[in-house]
Write a protein that holds these residues in place. Structure first.
Motif, mmCIF file in Angstrom:
data_model
loop_
_atom_site.group_PDB
_atom_site.id
_atom_site.type_symbol
_atom_site.label_atom_id
_atom_site.label_comp_id
_atom_site.label_asym_id
_atom_site.label_seq_id
_atom_site.Cartn_x
_atom_site.Cartn_y
_atom_site.Cartn_z
ATOM 1 N N LEU A 65 15.113 -1.134 8.502
ATOM 2 C CA LEU A 65 13.767 -0.592 8.675
ATOM 3 C C LEU A 65 12.868 -0.633 7.442
ATOM 4 O O LEU A 65 11.671 -0.915 7.578
ATOM 5 N N THR A 69 9.260 -2.422 7.919
ATOM 6 C CA THR A 69 8.022 -1.658 7.776
ATOM 7 C C THR A 69 7.299 -1.954 6.470
ATOM 8 O O THR A 69 6.138 -1.604 6.324
ATOM 9 N N THR A 71 7.897 -0.599 3.625
ATOM 10 C CA THR A 71 7.813 0.593 2.776
ATOM 11 C C THR A 71 9.202 0.979 2.291
ATOM 12 O O THR A 71 10.180 0.898 3.028
#
Length: 126
Positions: A65, A69, A71
């Motif tokens: 993830l 994303t 980030t």
């Protein structure tokens, strides 16, 4: 090297996501009887298995993830390092139970997680 790291990372994430979801969704008895190698569940209370399941699911998410994303990509090697620690405990449990074949399999996952951690910390960081 980046491609190899991604292949190993996706393999680890898929494996730990599946294992973690099995721990979370199945009762202790059903989990124990699902595979021959999962009889270690007898050594732990059901709540502890659920905690391990949560850790596996979070580690799988932490491998994928952050990059998807865009980030906190620095979390990826730490998620892999967490899996190294988790698999150290798993391997220790297998050795105590004298489940040598399963211990060898756990060492493979330990090695792959260590490879991803080292690769993302040192070789090809994000």
């Amino acid at each position: 090297m980046n491609i190899i790291l991604w292949i190993v990372t996706i393999f680890l994430a898929a494996g730990f996501l599946a294992g973690g979801l099995a721990m979370l969704l199945l009762s202790k008895e059903r989990f124990r009887n699902a595979f021959e190698g999962w009889h270690y569940a007898d050594d732990f209370p059901g709540g502890f298995l659920k905690v391990i399941g949560v850790m596996k699911v979070l580690a799988a998410a932490g491998l994928i993830l952050p990059v998807v994303t865009g980030t906190a990509t620095w979390l990826v090697p730490y998620a892999a390092l967490g899996l190294v620690l988790l698999m150290t405990g798993a391997t220790t449990t297998r050795i105590i139970r004298k489940e040598w074949g399963s211990a060898a399999g756990d060492l493979v996952f330990w090695s792959l997680a260590a490879f991803v951690a080292f690769g993302r910390f040192v070789v090809v960081p994000f």
